[in-house]
Design a protein around this motif. Sequence first.
Motif, PDB file in Angstrom:
ATOM      1  N   LEU A 115       0.834  -1.203   0.000  1.00 30.36           N
ATOM      2  CA  LEU A 115       0.000   0.000   0.000  1.00 30.36           C
ATOM      3  C   LEU A 115       0.873   1.260   0.000  1.00 30.36           C
ATOM      4  CD1 LEU A 115      -2.730   1.442   0.192  1.00 30.36           C
ATOM      5  CD2 LEU A 115      -2.643   1.086   2.673  1.00 30.36           C
ATOM      6  N   VAL A 116       1.892   1.278   0.840  1.00 33.04           N
ATOM      7  CA  VAL A 116       2.817   2.418   0.877  1.00 33.04           C
ATOM      8  C   VAL A 116       3.498   2.585  -0.487  1.00 33.04           C
ATOM      9  CG1 VAL A 116       4.978   3.271   1.889  1.00 33.04           C
ATOM     10  CG2 VAL A 116       3.198   2.322   3.365  1.00 33.04           C
ATOM     11  N   HIS A 117       3.936   1.488  -1.065  1.00 31.97           N
ATOM     12  CA  HIS A 117       4.559   1.540  -2.392  1.00 31.97           C
ATOM     13  C   HIS A 117       3.591   2.125  -3.426  1.00 31.97           C
ATOM     14  CE1 HIS A 117       6.969   0.380  -5.827  1.00 31.97           C
ATOM     15  NE2 HIS A 117       5.959  -0.326  -6.317  1.00 31.97           N
ATOM     16  N   GLY A 118       2.338   1.657  -3.385  1.00 28.92           N
ATOM     17  CA  GLY A 118       1.329   2.178  -4.310  1.00 28.92           C
ATOM     18  C   GLY A 118       1.121   3.672  -4.153  1.00 28.92           C
ATOM     19  N   VAL A 119       1.107   4.137  -2.907  1.00 22.62           N
ATOM     20  CA  VAL A 119       0.948   5.570  -2.644  1.00 22.62           C
ATOM     21  C   VAL A 119       2.162   6.335  -3.182  1.00 22.62           C
ATOM     22  CG1 VAL A 119       0.847   7.305  -0.804  1.00 22.62           C
ATOM     23  CG2 VAL A 119      -0.594   5.264  -0.676  1.00 22.62           C
ATOM     24  N   ASP A 150      -0.108   4.733  -7.870  1.00 22.22           N
ATOM     25  CA  ASP A 150      -0.822   3.691  -8.615  1.00 22.22           C
ATOM     26  C   ASP A 150      -2.166   3.399  -7.946  1.00 22.22           C
ATOM     27  OD1 ASP A 150      -1.751   1.193  -9.622  1.00 22.22           O
ATOM     28  OD2 ASP A 150       0.285   0.664 -10.231  1.00 22.22           O
ATOM     29  N   ILE A 151      -3.230   3.972  -8.478  1.00 25.71           N
ATOM     30  CA  ILE A 151      -4.562   3.871  -7.873  1.00 25.71           C
ATOM     31  C   ILE A 151      -5.037   2.416  -7.725  1.00 25.71           C
ATOM     32  CG2 ILE A 151      -7.003   4.523  -8.091  1.00 25.71           C
ATOM     33  CD1 ILE A 151      -5.100   6.824  -7.262  1.00 25.71           C
ATOM     34  N   ALA A 176      -6.584  -1.940  -4.158  1.00 20.19           N
ATOM     35  CA  ALA A 176      -6.531  -3.377  -3.861  1.00 20.19           C
ATOM     36  C   ALA A 176      -5.866  -3.634  -2.518  1.00 20.19           C
ATOM     37  CB  ALA A 176      -5.791  -4.117  -4.971  1.00 20.19           C
ATOM     38  N   ASN A 177      -4.758  -2.977  -2.265  1.00 16.70           N
ATOM     39  CA  ASN A 177      -4.049  -3.212  -1.016  1.00 16.70           C
ATOM     40  C   ASN A 177      -4.700  -2.516   0.173  1.00 16.70           C
ATOM     41  OD1 ASN A 177      -1.631  -4.991  -1.491  1.00 16.70           O
ATOM     42  ND2 ASN A 177      -1.510  -3.555  -3.187  1.00 16.70           N
ATOM     43  N   GLY A 178      -5.382  -1.415  -0.059  1.00 16.70           N
ATOM     44  CA  GLY A 178      -6.138  -0.770   1.024  1.00 16.70           C
ATOM     45  C   GLY A 178      -7.254  -1.670   1.527  1.00 16.70           C
ATOM     46  N   ILE A 179      -7.988  -2.247   0.592  1.00 15.55           N
ATOM     47  CA  ILE A 179      -9.075  -3.163   0.962  1.00 15.55           C
ATOM     48  C   ILE A 179      -8.503  -4.426   1.611  1.00 15.55           C
ATOM     49  CG2 ILE A 179     -10.934  -4.629   0.057  1.00 15.55           C
ATOM     50  CD1 ILE A 179     -11.290  -2.416  -2.140  1.00 15.55           C
TER      51      ILE A 179
END
Length: 79
Positions: free
Chosen positions: A46-50, A54-55, A60-63
């Motif tokens: 999730l941190v990497h996505g932020v 990358d929405i 996906a990782n937030g959920i």
Amino acid sequence: MIGFVAACLTTFGFVPQVIKVIRTKDTEAISLGMYSMSVTGIGLWLVHGVMIGDIPLILANGISLILSGTILVYKLKYH
């Protein structure tokens, strides 16, 4: 399309376990180590996505973090 389906399956694959744990409060067969590592790994994704903006990765990782985190909290509470 394949990535979308894969993300949905891996993200929502936690739902049956979350429902079972909330209903029964039975966490005996759940591995504390596995869920600790999973929640940590998902949190890092999730941190990497932020960081890269990358929405789909964030969603996906937030959920997944909420769902797997719920199981981990129940494991810690009812262990």
